[in-house]
Design a protein around this motif. Structure first.
Motif, short mmCIF file in Angstrom:
data_model
loop_
_atom_site.label_atom_id
_atom_site.label_comp_id
_atom_site.label_asym_id
_atom_site.label_seq_id
_atom_site.Cartn_x
_atom_site.Cartn_y
_atom_site.Cartn_z
N ALA A 187 0.84 -1.20 0.00
CA ALA A 187 0.00 0.00 0.00
C ALA A 187 0.87 1.25 0.00
O ALA A 187 0.60 2.22 -0.71
N ILE A 188 1.95 1.24 0.80
CA ILE A 188 2.84 2.40 0.82
C ILE A 188 3.51 2.58 -0.54
O ILE A 188 3.67 3.70 -1.03
N VAL A 228 2.16 1.82 -3.37
CA VAL A 228 1.15 2.34 -4.30
C VAL A 228 1.14 3.86 -4.24
O VAL A 228 1.08 4.53 -5.27
N VAL A 229 1.19 4.43 -3.04
CA VAL A 229 1.08 5.89 -2.95
C VAL A 229 2.42 6.58 -3.08
O VAL A 229 2.45 7.81 -3.11
N LEU A 261 5.30 5.24 -5.22
CA LEU A 261 6.11 4.95 -6.39
C LEU A 261 5.89 6.01 -7.46
O LEU A 261 4.77 6.48 -7.68
N TYR A 263 4.75 13.83 -10.22
CA TYR A 263 4.75 12.88 -9.13
C TYR A 263 3.67 13.22 -8.11
O TYR A 263 2.69 12.51 -7.97
N SER A 264 3.85 14.28 -7.39
CA SER A 264 2.84 14.62 -6.39
C SER A 264 2.76 16.12 -6.28
O SER A 264 3.67 16.85 -6.67
N SER A 265 1.63 16.57 -5.78
CA SER A 265 1.40 18.01 -5.74
C SER A 265 1.92 18.56 -4.43
O SER A 265 2.01 17.87 -3.42
N TYR A 285 4.01 20.27 2.55
CA TYR A 285 2.60 19.92 2.37
C TYR A 285 2.39 18.43 2.61
O TYR A 285 1.51 18.01 3.37
N ARG A 286 3.27 17.61 1.98
CA ARG A 286 3.10 16.17 2.12
C ARG A 286 3.32 15.72 3.56
O ARG A 286 2.60 14.88 4.08
N VAL A 312 0.31 16.66 5.64
CA VAL A 312 -0.80 15.73 5.36
C VAL A 312 -0.57 14.40 6.08
O VAL A 312 -1.46 13.85 6.74
N LEU A 332 -2.87 12.71 9.05
CA LEU A 332 -3.42 11.36 8.89
C LEU A 332 -2.91 10.43 9.98
O LEU A 332 -3.63 9.54 10.42
N LEU A 376 -5.06 11.02 12.85
CA LEU A 376 -6.33 10.33 12.63
C LEU A 376 -6.20 8.85 12.97
O LEU A 376 -7.05 8.26 13.65
N PHE A 377 -5.08 8.26 12.51
CA PHE A 377 -4.85 6.85 12.79
C PHE A 377 -4.73 6.61 14.30
O PHE A 377 -5.28 5.62 14.82
N MET A 416 -8.17 6.64 15.85
CA MET A 416 -8.91 5.42 15.54
C MET A 416 -8.40 4.25 16.38
O MET A 416 -9.17 3.48 16.97
N THR A 458 -2.29 13.59 -2.00
CA THR A 458 -1.01 14.11 -2.45
C THR A 458 -0.67 13.76 -3.89
O THR A 458 0.11 14.48 -4.51
N ARG A 459 -1.23 12.70 -4.45
CA ARG A 459 -0.82 12.34 -5.82
C ARG A 459 -1.51 13.23 -6.83
O ARG A 459 -2.64 13.68 -6.62
N ARG A 460 -0.84 13.46 -7.95
CA ARG A 460 -1.41 14.30 -9.00
C ARG A 460 -1.96 13.49 -10.14
O ARG A 460 -2.84 13.96 -10.86
#
Lengths: 169, 117
Positions: A23-24, A26-27, A29, A88-90, A95-96, A99, A103, A106-107, A110, B41-43
């Motif tokens: 999963a890591i 996926v977000v 790469l 790649y990412s915004s 910012y990242r 975020v 999160l 949040l985890f 929970m 975060t991904r574009r």
């Protein structure tokens, strides 16, 4: 406790590790195609988690629908749209990181809720519910949602075909 | 003091050994948070959709773990419904992404802001 029970319980940890790493990936790469491949690995891990939970039918459905259909659809879409790996990412690193921090909070909330809750229902033993129960429930109690879902699926697929077709002028 | 530390360690070890509902819930919360991170975060629109699928899977794990705990098939029935809805969502979403690619020559979600004022 029986040793086989302990082993089947502890099999949770390697599967969970595979799922989390995939999963890591996926977000994180950069290459979208590799991300799709690790998404398939993640789906496979979730399917084996279903097996651990004695939901064999769901595990089969997961492999058929997620790995067989949705992943192929995603890979098709990647092939249709040019791989644009430089986008790649915004946002900035700050910012990242912020975020991720929010999160993480949040985890934590929970997890605290899960750990502090006194789960009064004892775990149901045995081999769990059979596919017969699922089928009976789907065709009796949940008949209307089941039929509505089939119409929704048909409408969605026709709509997808309509959207993705080449415009003829 | 030593006894307290021993008790703590013992409790943690028992929690580690006795994999139950809470473990699945925590794993699902982690996957869900990773999915939200990807969506934010991904574009690349396709990666956003893949992160969405991660979140769907996290919810499914929750449903099935609770269904297992309570011994009812309802959790699995709901998970099946979610899988079907996720399939429909993926089909329509990817068709929209292909359309976006045709119109914008790219799938950058930050560049698709026609509906912004």
């Amino acid at each position: 406790m029986d040793i086989s029970v302990i082993i089947s319980k502890l099999a949770f940890y390697p599967i969970a590790a595979v799922i989390l790493i995939a999963a890591i990936l996926v977000v994180s790469l950069r290459n979208v195609f590799y991300a799709a491949l690790s998404l398939i690995l993640c789906f496979l891990g979730v399917a084996s988690l279903y097996l651990l939970l004695h939901a064999e039918f769901l595990a089969g459905a997961q492999v058929l629908i997620y790995i067989g259909a949705i992943s192929v659809l995603i890979i098709f879409a990647i092939m249709f749209t040019k791989d644009i790996s430089h986008q790649y990412s915004s946002g900035t690193l700050l910012y990242r990181v912020s975020v991720g921090f929010v999160l993480f909070l949040l985890f934590l909330v929970m997890t605290a809720a899960y750990l502090l809750n006194a789960w009064t229902h004892a775990a149901a033993g045995g081999t769990g519910v059979s596919i017969t129960d699922i089928g009976k429930m789907m065709l009796s109690t949940y008949l209307l949602p089941f039929e509505a879902l089939s119409v929704l699926l048909l409408a969605a697929l026709i709509g997808a075909l309509f959207l993705a077709r080449k415009e003829e002028r | 003091m030593i006894e307290f530390i021993y008790n703590c360690f013992n409790n943690c070890w028992n929690f580690f050994l006795d994999v139950g509902l809470v473990h699945y819930l925590i794993l699902s919360a982690l996957i869900f948070c990773i999915g939200i991170y990807g969506v934010i975060t991904r574009r690349n629109a396709i990666t956003v959709l893949m992160s969405l699928e991660l979140m769907f899977n996290a919810v499914n794990i929750n449903f099935i773990a609770f269904g297992r705990q309570l011994g009812t098939p309802v959790g699995q029935v709901f998970a099946l419904f979610i899988i079907a809805v996720a399939a429909a969502e993926a089909a329509v979403g990817l068709a929209i992404i292909i359309n976006i690619y045709r119109n914008f020559r790219g799938v950058d979600v930050d560049k698709v802001d026609l509906l912004k004022w």
